[in-house]
Design a protein around this motif. Structure first.
Motif, short mmCIF file in Angstrom:
data_model
loop_
_atom_site.label_atom_id
_atom_site.label_comp_id
_atom_site.label_asym_id
_atom_site.label_seq_id
_atom_site.Cartn_x
_atom_site.Cartn_y
_atom_site.Cartn_z
N UNK A 1 49.91 39.86 43.56
CA UNK A 1 49.08 39.77 42.30
C UNK A 1 49.38 41.08 41.72
N UNK A 2 49.43 41.14 40.63
CA UNK A 2 49.52 42.25 39.67
C UNK A 2 48.34 42.76 38.94
N UNK A 3 48.17 44.07 38.82
CA UNK A 3 47.13 44.42 38.05
C UNK A 3 47.61 45.54 36.83
N UNK A 4 47.50 45.21 35.69
CA UNK A 4 47.77 46.09 34.56
C UNK A 4 47.15 47.43 34.64
N UNK A 5 47.72 48.51 34.80
CA UNK A 5 47.21 49.84 35.05
C UNK A 5 47.66 50.82 34.22
N UNK A 6 46.85 51.71 33.61
CA UNK A 6 47.44 52.84 32.89
C UNK A 6 47.80 53.99 33.87
N UNK A 7 46.87 53.95 34.89
CA UNK A 7 47.02 55.24 35.81
C UNK A 7 48.04 54.66 36.94
N UNK A 8 49.05 55.44 36.95
CA UNK A 8 50.03 55.17 38.18
C UNK A 8 49.61 55.56 39.48
N UNK A 9 48.52 55.85 39.87
CA UNK A 9 48.09 56.34 41.27
C UNK A 9 47.07 55.58 41.71
N UNK A 10 46.62 54.59 40.90
CA UNK A 10 45.56 53.53 41.35
C UNK A 10 45.94 52.39 42.25
N UNK A 11 45.06 52.27 43.36
CA UNK A 11 45.35 51.23 44.36
C UNK A 11 44.12 50.29 43.92
N UNK A 12 44.41 49.06 43.93
CA UNK A 12 43.33 47.95 43.55
C UNK A 12 43.22 47.14 44.67
N UNK A 13 42.02 46.80 45.10
CA UNK A 13 41.77 45.96 46.20
C UNK A 13 40.92 44.54 45.82
N UNK A 14 40.25 44.74 44.71
CA UNK A 14 39.33 43.75 44.41
C UNK A 14 40.14 42.60 43.76
N UNK A 15 40.00 41.21 44.51
CA UNK A 15 40.55 40.16 43.95
C UNK A 15 40.59 39.83 42.43
N UNK A 16 39.22 40.14 41.81
CA UNK A 16 38.92 39.95 40.67
C UNK A 16 39.67 40.85 39.64
N UNK A 17 39.95 42.11 39.99
CA UNK A 17 40.76 43.12 39.26
C UNK A 17 42.38 42.41 38.77
N UNK A 18 42.58 41.48 39.43
CA UNK A 18 44.33 41.26 39.29
C UNK A 18 44.35 40.33 38.16
N UNK A 19 45.30 40.68 37.37
CA UNK A 19 45.73 39.80 36.18
C UNK A 19 46.58 38.49 36.26
N UNK A 20 47.66 38.70 37.15
CA UNK A 20 48.66 37.81 37.56
C UNK A 20 48.87 37.54 39.08
N UNK A 21 49.09 36.25 39.07
CA UNK A 21 49.33 35.74 40.68
C UNK A 21 50.57 34.87 40.68
N UNK A 22 51.16 35.08 41.90
CA UNK A 22 52.26 34.32 42.35
C UNK A 22 51.58 32.90 42.94
N UNK A 23 52.57 32.04 43.35
CA UNK A 23 52.12 30.70 44.07
C UNK A 23 51.84 30.77 45.36
N UNK A 24 52.45 31.80 46.04
CA UNK A 24 52.09 31.98 47.41
C UNK A 24 53.26 31.64 48.28
N UNK A 25 53.39 32.06 49.46
CA UNK A 25 54.50 31.62 50.60
C UNK A 25 53.54 31.60 51.80
N UNK A 26 53.91 30.39 52.74
CA UNK A 26 53.42 30.23 53.75
C UNK A 26 53.68 30.98 55.10
N UNK A 27 53.02 31.60 55.75
CA UNK A 27 53.24 32.32 56.99
C UNK A 27 52.56 31.49 58.16
#
Length: 127
Positions: free
Chosen positions: A97-123
């Motif tokens: 998932x991708x989170x738009x961030x102005x701060x290049x040093x931010x790490x984001x862990x909350x699901x709801x903070x992410x703006x875009x998601x892939x379709x997933x891959x099974x492991x």
């Protein structure tokens, strides 16, 4: 907006390794903090790892610390999740998932903070 495609999943045995890739298109991935999440059958989606835009900061869930690494190649518009010493409990669908961030040093862990998601891959990790 950015489109994300995960790849690299598969069926492996316990102790094996896999490398997942998250390829971006539409926008440069360097504009986004990236996270990897997983959802196991019957469980909620959980954060696995995350990386800041500049790659300088990372986060790992306790369950994968020491076994998984996350990296990014902004020139290739791709983020990777290297998974070593896989365990059956790592079995899940993995999403990036991708989170738009102005701060290049931010790490984001909350699901709801992410703006875009892939379709997933099974492991799937067999014992």
């Amino acid at each position: 907006q950015v489109q994300l495609v995960e790849s690299g999943g598969g069926l492996v045995q316990a102790g094996d390794s896999l490398r997942l890739s998250c390829a971006a298109s539409g926008r440069t991935i360097s504009s986004y903090a990236i996270g990897w999440f997983r959802r196991a059958p019957g469980k909620e989606r959980e954060s696995v790892a995350a990386i800041s835009r500049n790659g300088g900061k990372t986060y790992f869930a306790d369950s994968v610390k020491g076994r998984f690494t996350i990296s990014r190649d902004n020139d290739k518009n791709t983020v990777y999740l290297q998974m070593n010493t896989l365990k059956p409990e790592d079995t899940a669908v993995y999403y990036c998932a991708a989170h738009r961030s102005r701060d290049s040093t931010v790490v984001v862990t909350f699901v709801d903070a992410y703006d875009f998601w892939g379709q997933g891959t099974q492991v799937t990790v067999s014992s």
